[in-house]
Scaffold this motif. Structure first.
Motif, PDB file in Angstrom:
ATOM      1  N   ALA A   1       9.804  12.170   3.679  1.00 39.07           N
ATOM      2  CA  ALA A   1      11.095  11.923   4.326  1.00 39.07           C
ATOM      3  C   ALA A   1      10.944  11.246   5.681  1.00 39.07           C
ATOM      4  CB  ALA A   1      11.863  13.232   4.481  1.00 39.07           C
ATOM      5  N   THR A   2       9.773  11.403   6.325  1.00 41.29           N
ATOM      6  CA  THR A   2       9.604  10.861   7.671  1.00 41.29           C
ATOM      7  C   THR A   2       8.307  10.058   7.785  1.00 41.29           C
ATOM      8  OG1 THR A   2       8.328  12.748   8.506  1.00 41.29           O
ATOM      9  CG2 THR A   2      10.747  12.910   8.644  1.00 41.29           C
ATOM     10  N   LYS A   3       8.224   9.237   8.826  1.00 43.64           N
ATOM     11  CA  LYS A   3       7.012   8.476   9.098  1.00 43.64           C
ATOM     12  C   LYS A   3       5.836   9.422   9.323  1.00 43.64           C
ATOM     13  CE  LYS A   3       5.021   5.091  12.363  1.00 43.64           C
ATOM     14  NZ  LYS A   3       3.778   5.139  11.668  1.00 43.64           N
ATOM     15  N   GLU A   4       6.078  10.531   9.970  1.00 42.69           N
ATOM     16  CA  GLU A   4       5.002  11.502  10.248  1.00 42.69           C
ATOM     17  C   GLU A   4       4.439  12.093   8.950  1.00 42.69           C
ATOM     18  OE1 GLU A   4       7.192  10.535  13.672  1.00 42.69           O
ATOM     19  OE2 GLU A   4       8.029  11.469  11.879  1.00 42.69           O
ATOM     20  N   GLU A   5       5.330  12.375   8.003  1.00 49.69           N
ATOM     21  CA  GLU A   5       4.857  12.888   6.704  1.00 49.69           C
ATOM     22  C   GLU A   5       4.023  11.834   5.979  1.00 49.69           C
ATOM     23  OE1 GLU A   5       8.432  16.064   5.651  1.00 49.69           O
ATOM     24  OE2 GLU A   5       8.497  14.063   4.762  1.00 49.69           O
ATOM     25  N   ALA A   6       4.440  10.582   6.069  1.00 43.49           N
ATOM     26  CA  ALA A   6       3.684   9.500   5.446  1.00 43.49           C
ATOM     27  C   ALA A   6       2.326   9.344   6.119  1.00 43.49           C
ATOM     28  CB  ALA A   6       4.467   8.185   5.510  1.00 43.49           C
ATOM     29  N   ASP A   7       2.304   9.377   7.448  1.00 43.31           N
ATOM     30  CA  ASP A   7       1.046   9.251   8.189  1.00 43.31           C
ATOM     31  C   ASP A   7       0.086  10.402   7.875  1.00 43.31           C
ATOM     32  OD1 ASP A   7       1.657   6.828   9.390  1.00 43.31           O
ATOM     33  OD2 ASP A   7       2.463   7.762  11.218  1.00 43.31           O
ATOM     34  N   ALA A   8       0.634  11.593   7.640  1.00 47.37           N
ATOM     35  CA  ALA A   8      -0.200  12.764   7.342  1.00 47.37           C
ATOM     36  C   ALA A   8      -0.935  12.605   6.013  1.00 47.37           C
ATOM     37  CB  ALA A   8       0.653  14.025   7.326  1.00 47.37           C
ATOM     38  N   LEU A   9      -0.418  11.747   5.138  1.00 44.63           N
ATOM     39  CA  LEU A   9      -1.058  11.532   3.833  1.00 44.63           C
ATOM     40  C   LEU A   9      -2.028  10.357   3.840  1.00 44.63           C
ATOM     41  CD1 LEU A   9       1.961  12.171   1.438  1.00 44.63           C
ATOM     42  CD2 LEU A   9       0.051  13.699   1.959  1.00 44.63           C
TER      43      LEU A   9
ATOM     44  N   GLY B   1       2.368   5.583   7.138  1.00 45.17           N
ATOM     45  CA  GLY B   1       3.792   5.290   7.241  1.00 45.17           C
ATOM     46  C   GLY B   1       4.037   3.820   7.519  1.00 45.17           C
ATOM     47  N   PHE B   2       5.257   3.381   7.198  1.00 47.02           N
ATOM     48  CA  PHE B   2       5.657   1.995   7.442  1.00 47.02           C
ATOM     49  C   PHE B   2       7.043   2.053   8.051  1.00 47.02           C
ATOM     50  CE2 PHE B   2       7.481  -2.103   6.435  1.00 47.02           C
ATOM     51  CZ  PHE B   2       6.435  -2.974   6.681  1.00 47.02           C
ATOM     52  N   GLY B   3       7.157   1.521   9.245  1.00 46.60           N
ATOM     53  CA  GLY B   3       8.456   1.564   9.927  1.00 46.60           C
ATOM     54  C   GLY B   3       8.774   2.977  10.398  1.00 46.60           C
ATOM     55  N   VAL B   4      10.044   3.217  10.680  1.00 53.28           N
ATOM     56  CA  VAL B   4      10.443   4.516  11.236  1.00 53.28           C
ATOM     57  C   VAL B   4      11.345   5.308  10.293  1.00 53.28           C
ATOM     58  CG1 VAL B   4      10.194   3.805  13.640  1.00 53.28           C
ATOM     59  CG2 VAL B   4      12.390   3.463  12.476  1.00 53.28           C
ATOM     60  N   LYS B   5      11.597   4.803   9.103  1.00 50.53           N
ATOM     61  CA  LYS B   5      12.565   5.438   8.205  1.00 50.53           C
ATOM     62  C   LYS B   5      11.906   6.215   7.056  1.00 50.53           C
ATOM     63  CE  LYS B   5      16.122   2.077   9.211  1.00 50.53           C
ATOM     64  NZ  LYS B   5      16.970   1.022   8.681  1.00 50.53           N
ATOM     65  N   GLY B   6      10.633   6.551   7.188  1.00 51.53           N
ATOM     66  CA  GLY B   6       9.997   7.367   6.159  1.00 51.53           C
ATOM     67  C   GLY B   6       9.414   6.602   4.993  1.00 51.53           C
ATOM     68  N   GLU B   7       9.282   5.277   5.126  1.00 54.87           N
ATOM     69  CA  GLU B   7       8.630   4.536   4.052  1.00 54.87           C
ATOM     70  C   GLU B   7       7.120   4.723   4.162  1.00 54.87           C
ATOM     71  OE1 GLU B   7      11.112   0.760   2.589  1.00 54.87           O
ATOM     72  OE2 GLU B   7      10.338   0.544   4.634  1.00 54.87           O
ATOM     73  N   VAL B   8       6.452   4.523   3.035  1.00 56.20           N
ATOM     74  CA  VAL B   8       5.006   4.687   2.972  1.00 56.20           C
ATOM     75  C   VAL B   8       4.383   3.388   2.467  1.00 56.20           C
ATOM     76  CG1 VAL B   8       5.039   5.659   0.612  1.00 56.20           C
ATOM     77  CG2 VAL B   8       3.153   6.195   2.147  1.00 56.20           C
ATOM     78  N   ARG B   9       3.208   3.082   2.986  1.00 52.52           N
ATOM     79  CA  ARG B   9       2.458   1.911   2.531  1.00 52.52           C
ATOM     80  C   ARG B   9       1.314   2.437   1.676  1.00 52.52           C
ATOM     81  NH1 ARG B   9       2.411  -2.821   4.449  1.00 52.52           N
ATOM     82  NH2 ARG B   9       0.784  -4.357   4.321  1.00 52.52           N
ATOM     83  N   VAL B  10       1.225   1.933   0.447  1.00 55.45           N
ATOM     84  CA  VAL B  10       0.167   2.329  -0.478  1.00 55.45           C
ATOM     85  C   VAL B  10      -0.634   1.090  -0.848  1.00 55.45           C
ATOM     86  CG1 VAL B  10      -0.375   3.358  -2.720  1.00 55.45           C
ATOM     87  CG2 VAL B  10       1.588   4.205  -1.402  1.00 55.45           C
ATOM     88  N   THR B  11      -1.910   1.100  -0.498  1.00 59.41           N
ATOM     89  CA  THR B  11      -2.797   0.007  -0.888  1.00 59.41           C
ATOM     90  C   THR B  11      -3.011   0.109  -2.392  1.00 59.41           C
ATOM     91  OG1 THR B  11      -3.896   0.092   1.247  1.00 59.41           O
ATOM     92  CG2 THR B  11      -5.067  -1.034  -0.532  1.00 59.41           C
TER      93      THR B  11
END
Length: 175
Positions: free
Chosen positions: A70-78, A16-26
């Protein structure tokens, strides 16, 4: 989605990136923003991984929104999820150029035309590209530096490449 076409690794979820559900993809592409143009990014099994709907380049990554998150947690889970595209989404290379993935599956032949095996993968352990060769007669794979000396001729359209094993890789003398 069928997996008949070769899948090319183009990125990996960093979290995750930030708190609004963005995702960081290398990004494993020359230009990180290219990831945004591919549409659906796939998992290794060919199923949908992420669909980037917008974003911006940051160093060697893309930060943005994905339809599936939708959330930072969902992004972190991936985190760690590898993302692929079908090979046919890439533009055809110019004459005398090729993608490293096009080497996978080619026969590796010695100067006498004997099939030594086939290219199982192309690896880079930090120095130069290495071809992982699966021996024709079975047994453990071995690595060959992907250099002009070790691979002097490529015949991609014909399905083979010429390999010259360095002395260190050659057959061991019996003790």
């Amino acid at each position: 989605m069928t997996t008949d076409s070769k899948l090319i690794l183009v990125g990996q979820v960093a979290g995750g990136f930030g708190v609004k559900g963005e995702v960081r993809v290398t990004a494993y592409t020359a230009e990180p923003k290219t990831l945004l143009s591919y549409g659906v990014l796939l998992r290794a099994d060919g199923s949908t991984g992420l669909t980037l709907t917008g974003g911006r380049a940051e160093k060697s990554a893309v930060v943005g929104r994905a339809k599936e998150i939708a959330t930072k947690e969902e992004a972190d889970a991936l985190r760690g999820l590898k993302l692929y595209i079908p090979r046919d989404k890439l533009p055809e290379p110019d004459e005398d150029e090729f993608y490293l993935t096009d080497l996978v599956g080619l026969e590796a032949r010695d100067p006498e035309g004997v099939v030594l095996g086939s290219v199982k993968s192309v690896q880079n352990f930090g120095a130069d590209d290495m071809l992982e060769i699966a021996p024709a007669q079975g047994g453990p794979t071995w690595y060959l530096p992907f250099t002009r000396d070790a691979v002097p001729d490529l015949h991609i359209a014909d399905g083979w490449l010429l390999v010259v094993k360095p002395v260190e890789i050659g057959e061991r003398e019996p003790d």
